[in-house]
Design a protein around this motif. Structure first.
Motif, short mmCIF file in Angstrom:
data_model
loop_
_atom_site.label_atom_id
_atom_site.label_comp_id
_atom_site.label_asym_id
_atom_site.label_seq_id
_atom_site.Cartn_x
_atom_site.Cartn_y
_atom_site.Cartn_z
N SER D 240 27.71 53.77 50.41
CA SER D 240 28.39 53.75 51.71
C SER D 240 28.11 55.02 52.50
N ARG D 241 27.99 56.12 51.78
CA ARG D 241 27.74 57.39 52.48
C ARG D 241 26.36 57.39 53.11
N ARG D 249 28.38 50.01 57.95
CA ARG D 249 29.43 49.93 56.94
C ARG D 249 29.02 48.85 55.94
N LEU D 250 29.42 49.03 54.70
CA LEU D 250 29.00 48.10 53.65
C LEU D 250 30.21 47.39 53.05
N PRO D 251 29.98 46.24 52.46
CA PRO D 251 31.06 45.57 51.73
C PRO D 251 31.22 46.19 50.34
N ILE D 252 31.50 47.47 50.32
CA ILE D 252 31.52 48.24 49.07
C ILE D 252 32.63 49.28 49.12
N GLU D 253 33.27 49.45 48.00
CA GLU D 253 34.16 50.60 47.80
C GLU D 253 33.64 51.38 46.60
N SER D 254 33.73 52.69 46.67
CA SER D 254 33.30 53.51 45.53
C SER D 254 34.50 53.81 44.65
N TYR D 299 41.05 52.95 42.10
CA TYR D 299 41.19 53.52 43.45
C TYR D 299 39.86 54.13 43.86
N ASN D 300 39.64 54.23 45.15
CA ASN D 300 38.40 54.83 45.63
C ASN D 300 38.30 56.28 45.17
N SER D 301 37.11 56.63 44.76
CA SER D 301 36.95 58.01 44.30
C SER D 301 35.48 58.39 44.25
N TYR D 302 35.24 59.63 44.63
CA TYR D 302 33.91 60.22 44.45
C TYR D 302 33.98 61.40 43.48
N ALA D 303 35.09 61.49 42.76
CA ALA D 303 35.31 62.69 41.95
C ALA D 303 34.58 62.65 40.60
N MET D 342 32.41 43.57 47.28
CA MET D 342 33.53 42.70 47.62
C MET D 342 33.52 41.40 46.84
N LEU D 395 22.81 40.30 52.24
CA LEU D 395 23.97 40.89 52.92
C LEU D 395 24.73 39.89 53.77
#
Ligand SMILES: Cc1cc2nc3c(=O)[nH]c(=O)nc-3n(C[C@H](O)[C@H](O)[C@H](O)COP(=O)(O)OP(=O)(O)OC[C@H]3O[C@@H](n4cnc5c(N)ncnc54)[C@H](O)[C@@H]3O)c2cc1C
Ligand SMILES: NC(=O)c1ccc[n+]([C@@H]2O[C@H](COP(=O)([O-])OP(=O)(O)OC[C@H]3O[C@@H](n4cnc5c(N)ncnc54)[C@H](O)[C@@H]3O)[C@@H](O)[C@H]2O)c1
Ligand SMILES: Cc1cc2nc3c(=O)[nH]c(=O)nc-3n(C[C@H](O)[C@H](O)[C@H](O)COP(=O)(O)O)c2cc1C
Ligand SMILES: [Zn+2]
Lengths: 994, 86, 201, 416
Positions: D240-241, D249-254, D299-303, D342, D395
Motif C-alpha cells: 500500500s505504501r 489505494r489497494l484492497p489491502i491492509e497490512s 490489527y494494521n501494523s508495520y511494526a 480483501m 485487480l
C-alpha cells in the motif's frame, strides 16, 4: 558400576565455609545416573562443580565436550535433560536449575555416552561442515532428500529429547498492575525499588533468580560501609515490609509489549520434583506498569581463541559467583584472561575464598597499577593472549602468547572476561535500536519504550556507585511522575575501576568458538563474510549465530564485531541483530495457561444439558456449544438407526429439540422496524404484531451473512434470531450499523441468547402436546396460525413465548421459557408427551429434517453465496436500501451460470451421497474442467428411505430432473444423482399449516 | 496494546475486535455511481504507515464502536472516540 | 399441571463445603447468588438524562454514568455501557421487575429481562482478589477499583460483568448462563490453592 | 562455482578460501529495463525468471534492507497446494511443481521437504468441508487424502484424541506438501538471478515513483533516482505504501503475523500439522526447532512485532492439539507485516499506471507461491499480459465481484 554411580563424590569442590547455601539442608540428586550431593541454595551447576563434575554436555554440531561456562541464564553449554517421563525437560540450563532433593538430570546429544561420544568424529570433518554446508550438497538424487539426507540431518540436529507425552502439570495466568515495575534485583534494581516504594508507590520487583541481590550475591562489595550482602538483606527486608511492594523471585520478565504491558514468568514449583497440590507449575504474569525500571545488569563476554569451549574455561564472573555465592571452587590452578579491569577483581575475590590465581593475561598493553594490584600474587601478562586452551574433556593448560614469546601454563580453570554487554534485551523489544558506546566497547540501550528507564549495568553504568545512583534516581523519577513525593536516596558505594579495551578474537580458527551452543566458530564467520553474507542479519541466518537457546547472549557480539572487522567497517555501522521476546525461553504450556484439554475453549451448555446427559445423549461440539447430537435408546447400536427413529417420530407423532443455541436478540424502540428493514433484504416494518417472518441479511459486499426469523411482539418490540454460528458476528454488525451508520435511529437491543430456553416442538401431535402446557391459550389454526408469535404463560405461571415456526416442515412450535426453567420444561415435555409417543431429537435429526425441507444452513451460507444463489432473490426488496443491496448487483453476482441451490437424490436409491462431492456431468471424467458444483449437505431421509442432498450447481434451477455425477474421489464414491427442487417432503406445506 | 475506552477506561486489546479503516463512509446508495463508490468503500483502504483512524469494537466491554487513531509503526494510540450514543 | 422447577444448571458443581487446600480459614468464599432479578435498561435516544432524573425522582438514587453500581432500597443499577444499565432487585421475579420498570419509565427506556441470561456468583474473602486477578485484566487494587466500582470485561474466554460490593473484598460476577459451568471450573481451580468455602445459597 | 559434495571436499582441503559471494553487491546503475522493487522471495524469483525465461537481463532488484529481510525471511516455510477454489488450485499446484525441481535448477539446496501437510478436522461437518476441498484438488489432478481418526493416530500418536475440547476426527492430507528452508530460497534465487546478470541492490529504499503521462518513468531511491520503463512492485507488507507513491489505494491492509520457534530438540514432529478448531499450525525445522504460528494479531501494523494475546492464543491451540508441547520452550517470537487482501487472495496484475505492475496481497501464505508468483509476474512484466495461471488474480475482480474468497469471510482482511 552400580556401586560407583551411587557412591557420593564427596563434594571435592566445596569450600569449607561461606556461600549462600544451607549446609544444614543437604540434598541428593542424580546426573547421568550418578549420585550427586548439594545443599539448599545450590543450582544444578554449582552442585555439579562441587561434586567435581566438569564435563556435562556435548555440543550441537561437533559434539565437543562442554562444561559450565556461566552462572546464569545466558549459559550456552550446560544444557541437560531435567526430570523424567512425561515431565522430561530438554535443554534445561544447569546454571539456573535450582537443586532439589531427588533431582534427576541427564546430559544430552551424544552417542553412546557423554564421555565416549562417537559423534565427536564430526569435529574431524569440520572443514567440510562449515557454515551453510548443507545448502551446497545433498541435492542428488532429488528423491534422497526426504528419505535419506533429511532424516540424517534431523537426527543429528536438535539437542535434548522432548518428553513426547502430555504435560501433566498445570499452568496459570495472572494479571498485575503497578506504578513501577523493577526488572532485576541487583543493586540498581533494589535502589530503584527502595526509592519508589518508600514514597508509597505500588512497586513490583521481578527477579529471575531464586534469590534477590544480583551481582551483590557474587561479588565482594561494600555499600554504605557494610558488606553488599548485608545491605541487600536489609533492603529486601525493608521492601518486604512495605504493603505496596511485591517481590517476585524466580520470575523472569520475558517480554515487553504495547501499552506498558510486560510478560513475566513465575516458576512456582520448578524447584521441586512435582508441583505441590493445587499449585500450578508456573504462572504467566501480564504486568501493566505505568513505569518500568530495567535493572537487568550486564552479561560478561567470553574471549575467542582456540579451545575456548574446553570444560574449565569459564566466565570470570562465574568463577566469582561459584566461589562466593555457592562456596564452590572451579579449579585449583586458576588463570584469568581478560581485557578489562573488572576481570581482575576475580583474583581478589577468589583470594578472599582462599583460591589463588596463578596468572592473569590481559590483552591490554597497559593496566592501571591499582588494578593489577588486585592480583598481586599472580603472574601478570599484559598485551598478551591465551592462544589455546589445552586438554581433552577438561582444561589442563593454556598456551599464552606475550611479548616474551609463547609459553604453556598449567591451569585447570581459566576465567575469561571480554568485557560486559549491558543486558538491554528488554529495552529493545519494541524496536528501539541499541547505540554503540565506545567507552565500554558495547551496545547500550537506545530510546527505550515509553515508560521504561534503564539503569545500572544494563545501561552501561558499570560501577556499583553509579548503579546505586542511577537506580535510585529512576525510582525517584518514576514515583514522582505517579504523583508521589519521594525522598533522595541514601545508598552509596565506590566507583570501582571498570576500564575496558575492545578485544574480539585471538584468532578465527575452526576451534575458536563464538556461538558456543550452535558451534559457530571464527572460521564460520569468516566464511560467511567471504560468501557475501555481510549484513549482520545474513551472517546470523547463514551461520546460525545467536539463534540457539541463549539467543546470542554469549556470542553474538563477538560475531558481529568480527564481521565488522573483516569488512573494515565500524561496529555501529555493521549493526546488531534484533532482540525479540522471550528474554529467556518460556514453556508453551505457560502461555496456554488454563486453556487446555477440555477447557481449551469454554463449552457453552444449553439449559437442558443436564437432562440430556441423563438420557445418555451423544453430544457434539458445534462451535462454542455442546449440543445433543442424538439420543440413542436401548439396542440402537449405530447413530443412523437412532436418527431415523427420531425423524420418524417427529414426522409421525411429536418430537422436541433444544434450540436455545440460536442467537437471540431483543430489539425495542420506535425505530426498530426501520432498523430491521435496513438490516434484512426483506421488509419488517410491514410485519403484523404477533407475527414472525423469515429474514436474510447480507454483508455489505452483497453476499449472504446470516438468516433467521424475527417476530413482532409489540409495535416497537421485536425478537430476532440468528444462526448459532453467527450470533456474535451478527450482533457486532448490528451495533456497527446502529452506532456508526445510523445513529439517528431510536432503537435499543440486547442479546437474549442466554435468557431463553427455547425448544422446538414438532410433529402432528405438537399442538396436542402444547395444549397441555399452555392451557388455556388457544392454539387453533385460526387463533395461532403458522408464523404466529406471542407472549404467554407456560405451565401455569411461567412467562414464556410461543412462535409457530417450523424448521422440520411439520406442524411445529418453538416454545421459550426463562432459561432456569429449561431443564424442567424438557422433563415436562417428555412427561406430557409420553401419551403422544414423544421423543427428543438432536442436531442430526434436526439437520436431516432441514435437508428434507430444503432449508439452507451453514454449509450453504458459506460466505460466497448470494441471496439469489440460495433462492432468496425475490425476497430482496427493491423498495428500500439495505446492507449489501448495492454490491449484490455486481456483474459477477448476477451471472446466470452461477451455482445455485438445488436438491439431489440418488438415481439408484441404494446409493449414498456424500457432502463435499463435486458435481460433473454424467459420463465425463471427474476433472476440474467439468466441475459444475458441489453437494453441501446430505442426510438419509427415513421418510423417503434413501439419501438426499442439497448443493450448489451451475444453472441448477434450470436443470431439474437432469442427472449429474456426484464425484467424491477422496472417499472413492461416484454416484449418479438427479437434480431436484430443494424440498423433499411436503412441498406444498400442508403439514406445517396443519 | 491497551485502548482507553472512553466509557470503560484503559483495557487490554483482547477485549476488542478490529474492523479497520474508519476514514471511509458508507456512500449514498441511491446516488449515481453508487456501485463504484461502494466498491471503493468496501474494498479500497488507506493503509498508512503512521497515524491511522480505525474502528475497534469493545466486544467484551461496553460494546461501543470506537474510532481509534493509532500509529501503525509503533502501536501508540493517539486518540480514542466513541460512536456510541451516550 | 406440574410446576416448573428453576435450576441453575450448576447443581452438580456447586456443592456446599470446603474444596481446595485445607487452610484453617478459607481464603475465598464463593456463593451462587439466586433470587435476584436482572433487567437491561437502555435509554431511548437522547433520553438518558431524562431517565436519570426520573430514576432519581422515583427511587432517590442517581443512575451511574460511569462503571459503578448504585444501590437503592429496592433496586440497584449497575452501569452496563453508555446509556445502559443492569437493574437488579432481590427476591422478585424478572417479570415483576420488568413490569415495574416499564411502568415507571416507559417512554424513557427499553427494559429487557436478563434474569436468566446470567449466572451471578459472589466471591469474597481475603484472597478473593488473588483469584480474580488470574482472569481479570483490570486493576483491582483498592486505589484503582473500590467498593461500588463495576466493569465489563472477559475472564479467559468468558464475558463477565462484575462489581465490588464489599471491602473484604467482595465481588459479584455475572457471566452468561451458558458459560457458567466453564466459569465455575476456572473459579474453583484458581481459588483452590487458597482454600475455598462454597456457601449454600 | 557449482555446488556439490565434491566442491565441499575440495574447498575443505584448500582451507575454504575459494568460495565466492553468492551475489555481487553492485551500486545501482542509472537505468534498467525493469526494476523490481522488493528483494523478497517473490522479487528475486521474478528477476530470475525474467532473465531465464524471457531473456531480460538488464534488470535490478531494489531492496530497502537486506534481501530476505521481509516476510521471506520470517515465514513458517509451509508449501502446499491444498486449496478449494478453481482460481487457486492450478496456480499453487504449478508452484509446487516448480518447488519439486527447484534445487536442481538453482543448484542450491533449499531443502524442499515434502513431508506432508495435515489439516485435522473435528466434526462430520468439517470433514465434509475438507472433503469438498480434497475433491476439488483431486479434480485438478492434485494429491489429497482424507484420513480418518485411526489413520491420523498412526501418523500423529501424540495428538489429543481423548481429553480434547475438540477431539480429532481425521485430517485432510496432502503428502506432497511440506516445508522449504525459507532463507535458502532467497539466497538461491539471488544467486541464480545474479549469475544471469541481474543487479541485486541492497540498502536501497524506493522513496518515490516517477511517472509522466500516465506511465512510469522510474523511481527515486535512497541511493539516487533510477530510470526504467517497467517497474514491478513486489513488496508484500509494504504494497500500500508503494502504491500510494503512484497515487493508488489497494484492497489491502497490512497486518502483523507472528511466528514462534522452540528450543532445538530431537525429531518429534515429522509433518506439517494444522489445527482445525483453533489457530495453530506447526512443523519442525531440520535444525530441531518447532516452528509454529497461528492467526494474525488482527490489527494494521508495520511494526513487525505483535502482542501477547496472539501468542497466548497460538499456544492454547498448540496445547489443545498436542499437550506434549507443554514443557517445550519458545526461544524466539517475531512478526512480519503481511499484505492481507480483501478476499484473502493475491493480485498479480497491471495497474492503471502504464508500465507499473503489481504483485501483492499474499496474506500469510505467499511463500509457497514464490516460484509460481515469480514465474507469472515475470510473464506479465515481459509480455504485458497476465499469465493464464494467475488469471483470477486481477485487480478488477473487486468491482466485478469475481472474488477468490477461500474462507468466505468477505471484505474483512483480518478474518481471512
Ligand atoms: C510469520 C509469517 C509466517 C508465514 N508463513 C507462511 C507459510 O508457512 N507459508 C507461506 O506460503 N507463506 C507464509 N507467510 C507469507 C509469506 O512469507 C509472504 O506471503 C511472502 O514471503 C511474501 O513475498 P516476498 O517473499 O516477496 O515478501 P518479502 O520478503 O516481504 O519481500 C518484500 C521486500 O520488499 C522490501 N521493500 C519494502 N518496501 C520497499 C521499498 N520502499 N523499497 C525497496 N524495498 C522495499 C522489503 O524490505 C522486503 O524485503 C508467512 C508470513 C509471515 C509473516
Ligand atoms: N565493573 C564492571 O565492569 C562491572 C561490570 C558489570 C557489572 N558490575 C557490577 O555488577 C552490578 C550491576 O548491578 P545491577 O543492579 O545493574 O545488575 P545485577 O547484575 O547486579 O542485577 C541484575 C539482576 O537482574 C536479573 N535479571 C536480568 N534479566 C531479568 C529479567 N528479564 N527478569 C527478571 N530478572 C532479570 C538478574 O538475574 C540479576 O539478578 C554492580 O555491582 C556492578 O558494579 C561491574
Ligand atoms: C523457519 C524459521 C525458523 C527459525 N528458527 C530459529 C531458531 O532456531 N532460532 C532463532 O533464534 N530464531 C529462529 N528463527 C527466527 C529468526 O531468528 C528471526 O526472528 C526471524 O527470521 C525474523 O527476523 P527478526 O527477528 O530479525 O526480525 C526462525 C525463523 C524462521 C522463519
Ligand atoms: Zn468500553
Amino acid at each position: 558400576m552400580r556401586d560407583e554411580s551411587t557412591r557420593p563424590l564427596g563434594q571435592p569442590g566445596r569450600l569449607a565455609q561461606g556461600g549462600e547455601i544451607a549446609r544444614s539442608r543437604p540434598l541428593r540428586g542424580r546426573f547421568d545416573g550418578r549420585a550427586i550431593e548439594g545443599f539448599a541454595g545450590d543450582t544444578l551447576a554449582s552442585a555439579l562443580l562441587a561434586n567435581g563434575l566438569r564435563l556435562v554436555a556435548r555440543s550441537f554440531k561437533y559434539h565437543r565436550p562442554r562444561g559450565i561456562l556461566t552462572a546464569g541464564s545466558e549459559e550456552p553449554n550446560a544444557l541437560v535433560e531435567l526430570r523424567a517421563g512425561s515431565r522430561r525437560e530438554p535443554n534445561s540450563k544447569a546454571t539456573v536449575t535450582e537443586f532439589y532433593d531427588g533431582l534427576e538430570a541427564r546430559s544430552q546429544n551424544h552417542w553412546p555416552s557423554l564421555r565416549f561420544d562417537l559423534l565427536a568424529a564430526n569435529a574431524w570433518l569440520s572443514p567440510m561442515l562449515g557454515a551453510g554446508f548443507y545448502y551446497k550438497t545433498f541435492m542428488w538424487p532429488p528423491s534422497f532428500w526426504e528419505r535419506v539426507y533429511e532424516p540424517l540431518i534431523r537426527r543429528a540436529a536438535g539437542l535434548g529429547r522432548a518428553a513426547g507425552a502430555s504435560d501433566p502439570d498445570a499452568y496459570e495466568h495472572a494479571n498485575a498492575f503497578c506504578d513501577v515495575l523493577v526488572i532485576g534485583s541487583g543493586p540498581s534494581g533494589l535502589a530503584a525499588a527502595l526509592a519508589a516504594a518508600r514514597a508509597g508507590a505500588r512497586v513490583i520487583v521481578c527477579e529471575e533468580d531464586f534469590r534477590l541481590g544480583g551481582r551483590l550475591l557474587a561479588d565482594a562489595r561494600e555499600i554504605n560501609g557494610m558488606p553488599g550482602e548485608l545491605w541487600t538483606a536489609r533492603a529486601i527486608e525493608e521492601l518486604r515490609a512495605l504493603p505496596e511492594v511485591h517481590l517476585f523471585p524466580r520470575t523472569t520478565v520475558f517480554g515487553v509489549y504495547d501499552g506498558g504491558t510486560y510478560g513475566a514468568l513465575e516458576r512456582l514449583c520448578d524447584h521441586m520434583p512435582v508441583p505441590t497440590p493445587h499449585e500450578p507449575r508456573q504462572r504467566l504474569w501480564r504486568i501493566v506498569a505505568k513505569h518500568a525500571v530495567l535493572a537487568a545488569g550486564a552479561i560478561e563476554r567470553p574471549m575467542v581463541f582456540a579451545g575456548n569451549d574446553r570444560p574449565g574455561v569459564m566466565l570470570a564472573s562465574a568463577l566469582r559467583t561459584y566461589a562466593k555465592r555457592f562456596a564452590v571452587v572451579c579449579g585449583r590452578r586458576v588463570a584469568l584472561f581478560v581485557n578489562n579491569d573488572d576481570g581482575w577483581r576475580t583474583a581478589a575475590d577468589l583470594a578472599r575464598c582462599g583460591i589463588a590465581v596463578s596468572a592473569v593475561i590481559d590483552s591490554r598493553r597497559e593496566v592501571a597499577p591499582h588494578v593489577s594490584a588486585l592480583a598481586d600474587k599472580a603472574r601478570i601478562f599484559t598485551g598478551a593472549a591465551v592462544i589455546e586452551a589445552n586438554g581433552g574433556s577438561a582444561l589442563r593448560s593454556i598456551t599464552v602468547r606475550s611479548n616474551a614469546g609463547t609459553e604453556t601454563i598449567s591451569a585447570d580453570a581459566l576465567g575469561i572476561s571480554g568485557g560486559w554487554n549491558p543486558n538491554l534485551h528488554l529495552a529493545c523489544h519494541q524496536g528501539a535500536r541499541p547505540v554503540w558506546d565506545e567507552r565500554i566497547a558495547a551496545f547500550v540501550p537506545g530510546a527505550p519504550p515509553p515508560g521504561m528507564r534503564v539503569v545500572g549495568a544494563a545501561n552501561g553504568s558499570m560501577s556499583l556507585g553509579a548503579c546505586l545512583r542511577e537506580g535510585a534516581q529512576a525510582g525517584y523519577d518514576a514515583a514522582e511522575q505517579c504523583g508521589f513525593h519521594p525522598k533522595a536516596a541514601s545508598a552509596a558505594a565506590d566507583d570501582e575501576p571498570c576500564a575496558v579495551d575492545a578485544f574480539w578474537h585471538v584468532d578465527l580458527s575452526a576451534k575458536a568458538f563464538i556461538d558456543f551452543q550452535n558451534d559457530v566458530t571464527g572460521a564460520d564467520v569468516a566464511l560467511a563474510e567471504r560468501e557475501g553474507f555481510r549484513s549482520v542479519e545474513h551472517l546470523k541466518r547463514y551461520t546460525t549465530l545467536g539463534m540457539a537457546t541463549d539467543q546470542g547472549k554469549i556470542g553474538s557480539m563477538h560475531g558481529l564485531a568480527t564481521l565488522a572487522t573483516l569488512m573494515g567497517r565500524s561496529i555501529p555501522h555493521a549493526g546488531i541483530t534484533t532482540f525479540r521476546p522471550p528474554y529467556t525461553p518460556v514453556a508453551i504450556g505457560a502461555f496456554a495457561g488454563p486453556h487446555r484439554g477440555k477447557h481449551f475453549r469454554p463449552a457453552r451448555l444449553t439449559p437442558s444439558h443436564r437432562w440430556a446427559q441423563e438420557q445418555g445423549t451423544v453430544f457434539v461440539e458445534t462451535g462454542a456449544w455442546l449440543r445433543a447430537q442424538y439420543f440413542p435408546q436401548n439396542r440402537e447400536d449405530d447413530w443412523l438407526t437412532t436418527v431415523k427413529r427420531e425423524v420418524l417420530t417427529v414426522r409421525s407423532a411429536v418430537g422436541f429439540c433444544d434450540v436455545s443455541t440460536l442467537g437471540k436478540i431483543e430489539m425495542h424502540g420506535p425505530d426498530a422496524a426501520a432498523f430491521l428493514d435496513r438490516l434484512y433484504i426483506n421488509t419488517f416494518s410491514t410485519l403484523a404484531i404477533g407475527r414472525a417472518r423469515y429474514g436474510v441479511m447480507l454483508r455489505e459486499d452483497g453476499f449472504v451473512l446470516d438468516d433467521g426469523t424475527c417476530s413482532r411482539l409489540a409495535p416497537n418490540r421485536f425478537f430476532m434470531t440468528t444462526t448459532t454460528a453467527n450470533a456474535e458476528r451478527v450482533f457486532a454488525h448490528m451495533q456497527f450499523c446502529h452506532q456508526v451508520l445510523w445513529p439517528e435511529l431510536d432503537v435499543q437491543f440486547v442479546s437474549a441468547t442466554d435468557q431463553w430456553a427455547q425448544f422446538s416442538v414438532a410433529g402432528p401431535r405438537a399442538r396436542d402436546l402444547l395444549a397441555k402446557l399452555v392451557a388455556p391459550f388457544d392454539l387453533s389454526n385460526a387463533a395461532f396460525p403458522y408464523m404466529a408469535a406471542c407472549e404467554l404463560m407456560v405451565a401455569g405461571d411461567i412467562p414464556g413465548r410461543l412462535y409457530r415456526l417450523s424448521f422440520s416442515g411439520e406442524l411445529a412450535y418453538e416454545i421459550a421459557v426463562p432459561a432456569r426453567y429449561g431443564d424442567a420444561l424438557a422433563r415436562l415435555l417428555m412427561q406430557a408427551g409420553e401419551a403422544f409417543g414423544i421423543a427428543p431429537y438432536g442436531t442430526e435429526a434436526l439437520g436431516a429434517m432441514r435437508i428434507e425441507k430444503g432449508h439452507v444452513g451453514g454449509q450453504e451460507i458459506d460466505g460466497r453465496t448470494t441471496a439469489r444463489d440460495l433462492g432468496f432473490g425475490r425476497m430482496m426488496s427493491g423498495k428500500k436500501d439495505f446492507i449489501g443491496r448495492v454490491m449484490a448487483a455486481r456483474p459477477a453476482l448476477l451471472e446466470t451460470d452461477r451455482r445455485v441451490f438445488v436438491g439431489f437424490k440418488p438415481v439408484n436409491a441404494q446409493d449414498r451421497i456424500s457432502a463435499g462431492a463435486h458435481l460433473v456431468p454424467p459420463g465425463v471424467p471427474a476433472s476440474a474442467a467439468h466441475d459444475q458444483g458441489v453437494i453441501t449437505s446430505v442426510a438419509f431421509s427415513p421418510s423417503l428411505q434413501h439419501w438426499i442432498g442439497l448443493g450448489l450447481l451451475a444453472r441448477g434451477r434450470e436443470r431439474l430432473g437432469a442427472r449429474v455425477t456426484a464425484a467424491d474421489p477422496v472417499r472413492e464414491r461416484f454416484v449418479e444423482v438427479e437434480i431436484c427442487a430443494p424440498c423433499f417432503i411436503d412441498p406444498e406445506g400442508a403439514r406445517l399449516h396443519a | 496494546m491497551r485502548i482507553a475506552c472512553p466509557h470503560c477506561g484503559a483495557r487490554d486489546m483482547r477485549e476488542f475486535t478490529y474492523l479497520g479503516d474508519a476514514t471511509v463512509a458508507r456512500p449514498d446508495p441511491s446516488a449515481p455511481g453508487a456501485l463504484d463508490r461502494f466498491t471503493d468503500y468496501v474494498y479500497f483502504r488507506d493503509n498508512p504507515a503512521g497515524a491511522h483512524r480505525e474502528f475497534w469494537y469493545h466486544a467484551f466491554g461496553c460494546q461501543a464502536w470506537l474510532v481509534v487513531t493509532r500509529d501503525t509503526r509503533t502501536h501508540d494510540i493517539l486518540s480514542v472516540e466513541s460512536r456510541a450514543a451516550k | 399441571m406440574p410446576e416448573l422447577v428453576a435450576r441453575s444448571g450448576l447443581e452438580q458443581l456447586v456443592v456446599p463445603g470446603r474444596v481446595g487446600a485445607s487452610t484453617d480459614a478459607p481464603g475465598v468464599t464463593i456463593a451462587l447468588v439466586q433470587d435476584r432479578a436482572l433487567a437491561a435498561v437502555l435509554a431511548r435516544k437522547n433520553r438518558a438524562a431524562d431517565l436519570a432524573s426520573a430514576v432519581h425522582r422515583a427511587l432517590g438514587i442517581d443512575l451511574p454514568v460511569e462503571p459503578r453500581v448504585v444501590t437503592g432500597e429496592a433496586l440497584s443499577f449497575v452501569w452496563a455501557g453508555p446509556a445502559r444499565w443492569l437493574a437488579m432487585a432481590e427476591r422478585v421475579s424478572g417479570e415483576a421487575l420488568l413490569r415495574e420498570l416499564r411502568a415507571e419509565f416507559a417512554d424513557l427506556c427499553s427494559v429487557i429481562d436478563q434474569s436468566d441470561a446470567r449466572i451471578l456468583v459472589r466471591v469474597s474473602g481475603p484472597r478473593a482478589r488473588n483469584v480474580l486477578v488470574k482472569g481479570i485484566l483490570i486493576d483491582l487494587h483498592p486505589r484503582a477499583f473500590a467498593v461500588g466500582d463495576a466493569a465489563m470485561t472477559n475472564i479467559g474466554h468468558v464475558r463477565a460483568h462484575f462489581w465490588q460490593t464489599g471491602a473484604t473484598p467482595t465481588y459479584e460476577i455475572a457471566v452468561p448462563r451458558s458459560y457458567a459451568a466453564d466459569f465455575w471450573h476456572w473459579l474453583i481451580e484458581s481459588a483452590a490453592a487458597y482454600g475455598v468455602l462454597i456457601e449454600a445459597k | 562455482m557449482r555446488y556439490s559434495a565434491l566442491a565441499l571436499a575440495w574447498n575443505a582441503a584448500t582451507g575454504n578460501r575459494s568460495w565466492k559471494p553468492l551475489w555481487r553487491d553492485p551500486d545501482p546503475r542509472e537505468s534498467y529495463d525493469v526494476l523490481i522493487i522488493g528483494g523478497g522471495a517473490h522479487g528475486l524469483a521474478t528477476a530470475y525468471y525474467l532473465a531465464r525465461e524471457h531473456g531480460l537481463r538488464n534488470v535490478a532488484v531494489l531492496e530497502k534492507n537486506w534481501i530476505g529481510s521481509g516476510n521471506a525471511g520470517r515465514n513458517t516455510t509451509i508449501i502446499r497446494s491444498n486449496y478449494l477454489l478453481d482460481g487457486n488450485i492450478p496456480f499453487y499446484e504449478f508452484s509446487l511443481k516448480l518447488w519439486e525441481k527447484q534445487e536442481q535448477e538453482l543448484n542450491y539446496n533449499t531443502m524442499v521437504s515434502q513431508r506432508g501437510v495435515l489439516n485435522v478436522y473435528h466434526s462430520d461437518v468439517q470433514r465434509d468441508v475438507f472433503a469438498r476441498r480434497g475433491n476439488a484438488m483431486r479434480l485438478h489432478g492434485v494429491d489429497a487424502q482424507l484420513l480418518d481418526r485411526e489413520e491420523v493416530r498412526a501418523l500423529l500418536p501424540y495428538v489429543d484424541f481423548d481429553d480434547a475440547r475438540f477431539p480429532v476426527h481425521g485430517a485432510l492430507l496432502q503428502k506432497r506438501g511440506g516445508t522449504v528452508r525459507h532463507d535458502a530460497v532467497v539466497w538461491g534465487y539471488a544467486r541464480g538471478a545474479d549469475r544471469l546478470g541481474v543487479d541485486i541492490v541492497q540498502n536501497c529504499e524506493v522513496t518515490g515513483i516517477r511517472m509522466a503521462h500516465g506511465r512510469v518513468m522510474g523511481v527515486e531511491t535512497t541511493r539516487g533516482a533510477i530510470r526504467a520503463e517497467k517497474v514491478a512492485l513486489s513488496v508484500a507488507g509494504s504494497s500500500s505504501r508503494l502504491a500510494a507513491m503512484a497515487g493508488m489505494r489497494l484492497p489491502i491492509e497490512s497486518h502483523v503475523l507472528q511466528a514462534f520457534v522452540s528450543e532445538g530438540i530431537k525429531p518429534l514432529v515429522d509433518n506439517v500439522i494444522t489445527f482445525g478448531a483453533g489457530h495453530f499450525y506447526i512443523s519442525q525445522s531440520d535444525k530441531g526447532g518447532l516452528v509454529f504460528g497461528g492467526d494474525i494479531d488482527g490489527y494494521n501494523s508495520y511494526a513487525q512485532r505483535g502482542n501477547l494475546a496472539a501468542l497466548e492464543d497460538v499456544c492454547e491451540g498448540g496445547m489443545a492439539l498436542m499437550p506434549m508441547l507443554g514443557r517445550l520452550r519458545i526461544v524466539r517470537s517475531w512478526g512480519g507485516v503481511v499484505d492481507m487482501s480483501m478476499d484473502g487472495s493475491p493480485t498479480i496484475d497491471r495497474t492503471p499506471v502504464g508500465g507499473l505492475y503489481l504483485n501483492a496481497g499474499w496474506c500469510y501464505g505467499g511463500f509457497k507461491a514464490t516460484p509460481a508468483a515469480g514465474w507469472c509476474f515475470a510473464h506479465l512484466i515481459a509480455r504485458d499480459a497476465p499469465h493464464q495461471l494467475a488469471a483470477a488474480y486481477r485487480l478488477d475482480r473487486f468491482a466485478s465481484g469475481r472474488l477468490v474468497d477461500e474462507r468466505g469471510a468477505g471484505a474483512q482482511p483480518n478474518l481471512h
